[in-house]
Design a protein around this motif. Structure first.
Motif, PDB file in Angstrom:
ATOM      1  N   GLY A 201      85.721  73.831  38.492  1.00 43.69           N
ATOM      2  CA  GLY A 201      84.798  72.505  38.386  1.00 43.69           C
ATOM      3  C   GLY A 201      86.083  71.727  39.291  1.00 43.69           C
ATOM      4  N   ALA A 202      87.339  71.375  39.197  1.00 46.80           N
ATOM      5  CA  ALA A 202      87.684  70.121  40.150  1.00 46.80           C
ATOM      6  C   ALA A 202      88.061  70.902  41.488  1.00 46.80           C
ATOM      7  CB  ALA A 202      89.595  70.668  39.156  1.00 46.80           C
ATOM      8  N   VAL A 203      87.927  72.500  41.876  1.00 41.77           N
ATOM      9  CA  VAL A 203      87.557  73.308  43.307  1.00 41.77           C
ATOM     10  C   VAL A 203      86.565  73.206  43.681  1.00 41.77           C
ATOM     11  CG1 VAL A 203      87.673  75.817  44.778  1.00 41.77           C
ATOM     12  CG2 VAL A 203      89.629  74.513  42.389  1.00 41.77           C
ATOM     13  N   ILE A 204      85.244  72.579  42.990  1.00 44.24           N
ATOM     14  CA  ILE A 204      83.985  72.161  43.233  1.00 44.24           C
ATOM     15  C   ILE A 204      84.569  71.044  43.652  1.00 44.24           C
ATOM     16  CG2 ILE A 204      81.459  72.032  42.775  1.00 44.24           C
ATOM     17  CD1 ILE A 204      82.100  74.276  40.701  1.00 44.24           C
ATOM     18  N   ALA A 205      84.668  70.030  43.087  1.00 43.06           N
ATOM     19  CA  ALA A 205      84.437  68.301  43.481  1.00 43.06           C
ATOM     20  C   ALA A 205      85.180  68.298  44.317  1.00 43.06           C
ATOM     21  CB  ALA A 205      85.152  68.038  41.976  1.00 43.06           C
TER      22      ALA A 205
END
Length: 390
Positions: free
Chosen positions: A213-217
């Motif tokens: 989810g860090a990549v999506i954020a």
């Protein structure tokens, strides 16, 4: 703190059935479950009747109670362990139905369907004061909302907190199934951040990204200044030769590439991952969440596409985002290499790195006291009132 119902009671079973609903909704047949200890035939019949009543009141398929766990798949064992089924005691008239109503009303409440920008339905949640600064929690790909409930509950006392489950990997409550395969690209997944904000009428938000989810954020922040700040927790980043990866990252990347190739490959791998030994690598209290994207061949194939898109996206192209960022990792993370987070923090223009001496990858989802203190301190420094509205 809410009182935890005693194991085996209608209240505990209702909560457990809702907590495992992402699995029971998606499995092709009725999920079999085994009790904690062997039951006599009349006890098994009583347990089945109680599960059926609670499941019916919840609008969920009731699992089938079997005598023992010998023939159960990994998914069925995970559900069995979460239910912790015992011989039921006396159940008062209407108790099962009351337990179901209480479970449905409990935090975080029922999902709200919000359309993505491409029309894909997203299962979403919102909690906290509507006029408070907004935080959107971007969880790991394929993980049920239950994995982030501790974050949602803790932050929603002071913030308007939003989240959603990964596109195309969760069946809606109406029994219609997964629907057509969605666009798995990082662009589509990062657009989901903006779609969720739109769905709840939020103009701007802090994005709290966990694992993939860090990549999506990061990608959402690169696409829109509606993401006003970031906190990136134990991120799983593709950085080329700039940072090492753990053996786990290499293994998962190879698995995702294989199952993304096609449904026959996913079906073959699913047969292996359905063995009970698959649970041995999963934390017991979280296994019913962690096993979700592996539950069926179709889910595994879609997971390979969606999470594969995250794990292969070159994050070096996203490291010029100007928003303030907190990057958190741990020296004990054997899942996502802490060197990746260190590289990201060094290259983001306005980032600070916190590299904790203890805590593994899943500790980030536990949202323990030290992590919550870090998160709140950073949020206090970057959020301002009146983030709601357009």
């Amino acid at each position: 703190m809410p009182t935890v119902p005693a194991a085996g009671t209608p209240a505990a079973l209702a909560a457990a059935l809702l907590d495992t609903a992402s699995l029971t909704r998606i499995m092709p047949g009725r999920v079999r479950v085994a009790p904690v200890e062997p039951l006599r035939s009349e006890q098994r019949a009583s347990a089945q009747e109680l599960l059926d009543r609670i499941g019916g009141a919840l609008g969920l398929p009731g699992p089938e109670v079997v005598g023992d766990a010998e023939e159960l798949t990994a998914v069925e064992l995970a559900v069995s362990r979460r239910l912790a089924l015992r011989a039921p005691g006396a159940v008062a008239d209407g108790e099962a139905e009351r337990a179901a109503r209480s479970a449905l009303a409990a935090f975080p409440g029922p999902a709200v369907l919000v359309p993505a920008l491409d029309g894909t339905p997203l299962r979403c949640w919102a909690a906290g004061p509507e006029d408070a600064p907004a935080v959107i929690v971007v969880s790991a790909c394929g993980m049920p909302v239950g994995l982030t409930v501790t974050w949602l509950a803790a932050l929603s006392t002071r913030y308007r907190v939003l989240t959603w489950e990964s596109r195309g990997l969760f069946a809606p409550d109406d029994g219609t199934g997964l629907g057509p395969p969605p666009d798995p690209s990082l662009t589509a997944q990062s657009d989901d951040v903006l779609a969720v904000l739109d769905g709840f009428g939020i103009a701007h938000a802090h994005a709290l990204g966990l694992c993939g989810g860090a990549v999506i954020a990061l990608a959402a922040a690169a696409r829109s200044d509606r993401v006003t700040s970031l906190s990136l927790w134990h991120g799983d980043y593709e950085l080329g030769d700039e940072a090492p990866k753990t053996p786990h990252q290499h293994d998962i990347a190879a698995l995702l590439a294989l199952v993304a190739c096609g449904r026959p490959q996913a079906a073959s791998m699913h047969r292996l991952m359905s063995r009970p030994t698959a649970l041995s690598a999963l934390r017991p209290d979280l296994a019913h969440y962690l096993i979700h994207p592996y539950a069926t061949p179709e889910l595994l194939h879609r997971y390979g596409l969606l999470n594969g898109a995250l794990m292969t996206a070159d994050c070096r192209q996203l490291l010029d985002v100007p928003q303030p960022a907190l990057v958190v990792t741990s020296d004990q993370d054997a899942t996502a290499h802490p060197a990746g987070s260190a590289f990201v923090a060094r290259h983001l223009p306005r980032a600070e790195l916190r590299r904790l001496p203890t805590g593994d990858h899943l500790t980030a989802f536990d949202a323990g006291g030290e992590l919550l203190t870090l998160a709140r301190q950073f949020l206090d420094s970057v959020t301002v009132p009146d983030r709601k509205g357009t």
